[in-house]
Design an enzyme around this catalytic site. Structure first.
Site, mmCIF file in Angstrom:
data_model
loop_
_atom_site.group_PDB
_atom_site.id
_atom_site.type_symbol
_atom_site.label_atom_id
_atom_site.label_comp_id
_atom_site.label_asym_id
_atom_site.label_seq_id
_atom_site.Cartn_x
_atom_site.Cartn_y
_atom_site.Cartn_z
ATOM 1 N N ALA A 79 0.802 -1.226 0.000
ATOM 2 C CA ALA A 79 0.000 0.000 0.000
ATOM 3 C C ALA A 79 0.834 1.275 0.000
ATOM 4 O O ALA A 79 0.277 2.370 0.070
ATOM 5 C CB ALA A 79 -0.945 0.002 1.207
ATOM 6 N N ASP A 80 2.150 1.139 -0.102
ATOM 7 C CA ASP A 80 2.997 2.334 -0.110
ATOM 8 C C ASP A 80 4.154 2.169 -1.110
ATOM 9 O O ASP A 80 5.330 2.295 -0.738
ATOM 10 C CB ASP A 80 3.545 2.587 1.294
ATOM 11 C CG ASP A 80 4.130 3.991 1.452
ATOM 12 O OD1 ASP A 80 3.723 4.893 0.693
ATOM 13 O OD2 ASP A 80 4.972 4.193 2.336
ATOM 14 N N PRO A 81 3.823 1.921 -2.390
ATOM 15 C CA PRO A 81 4.882 1.636 -3.375
ATOM 16 C C PRO A 81 5.470 2.886 -4.022
ATOM 17 O O PRO A 81 5.637 2.956 -5.244
ATOM 18 C CB PRO A 81 4.137 0.777 -4.406
ATOM 19 C CG PRO A 81 2.759 1.374 -4.420
ATOM 20 C CD PRO A 81 2.477 1.770 -2.978
#
Length: 255
Positions: A79-81
């Site tokens: 969820a944080d790429p």
């Protein structure tokens, strides 16, 4: 975090170009995570990509496809790429290898959500308004035209009259988008706020990946890649190999 990284590696094992740094469990505790040291280039550092002779299109395609696989096949989604959590380096054959870092923020979407979202994208390609509506309802969303706008940045009625699904936006698209948003801003805000946390984080992933592709100069059509992955993910666990191959060929022709 260590468990997430190993689960990520397992989920993407079929994509040989994705690498996740190893966790050294013997030197890891509740407070300290010890992982393999990796050197690489951020996917949006254009000067370094050029210096190392990395092809921008190959970088964009592999980054997009890796996260498509999470969204449409495994449901276990980073969820944080952002670019600081992705390294690009050469694989042993000299091709592009995508290294995924920082596995602290993940979401798991259910199989029902994963398949419904895949059917939504499949219906977009087929310009099947009923399928778009029904798959949106399966996601708990009644305002399917608004959902299409949030997901693709496209006005549904215009998309249904175009020849193919594409992430390209021309001047006429922008005019319709502005008018649509002006008329539906409150509804769109309410819809976005009503999304379940897992779906919200899935959207976060897609938006960050979209920005990476944009910063690379948009060398790949992200929607085309998403649609192919979505169609395969809808049926990969329930269909025979020959049926899936035939379906993929037919679907590609529609793309």
């Amino acid at each position: 975090v260590g468990v997430n990284s190993e689960r990520c590696q397992e989920g993407l094992r079929l994509l040989g170009y994705v690498y996740v740094p190893k966790v050294f469990w013997d030197y890891t505790s509740k407070r300290v995570l010890t992982m393999e040291y990796i050197e690489g280039v951020k996917p949006t550092d254009l000067s370094q990509l050029e210096r190392h002779n990395f092809n921008r299109k190959e970088v964009a395609q592999k980054v997009v496809e890796a996260f498509n696989h999470q969204i449409f096949h495994t449901g276990f989604i980073h969820a944080d790429p952002h670019p600081g959590n992705i390294f690009i380096r050469a694989d042993p054959s000299g091709g592009v290898q995508v290294v995924l870092l920082d596995h602290g923020l993940y979401t798991q979407v259910s199989d029902a959500t994963r398949v419904a979202f895949g059917m939504f994208w499949k219906s977009l390609v087929l310009r099947d308004e009923r399928g778009i509506r029904d798959s949106s309802l399966s996601l708990g969303i009644k305002e399917y035209e608004l959902f299409t706008m949030l997901t693709t940045g496209k006005v549904l009625k215009r998309h249904l009259t175009t020849s193919k699904l594409s992430s390209d936006i021309n001047r006429e698209d922008m005019t319709q988008i502005r008018h649509f948003i002006a008329a539906n801003q409150d509804k769109m805000d309410a819809l976005f706020a009503s999304l379940p946390p897992a779906t919200f984080l899935m959207f976060r992933n897609m938006n960050i990946v979209r920005s990476i592709n944009r910063d690379l100069g948009t060398p790949v059509d992200r929607f085309q890649l998403m649609a192919r992955s979505a169609a395969a993910g809808c049926h990969s666990h329930s269909s025979s190999g020959m049926w899936l191959l035939w379906h993929t060929v037919v679907f590609d022709l529609r793309l």
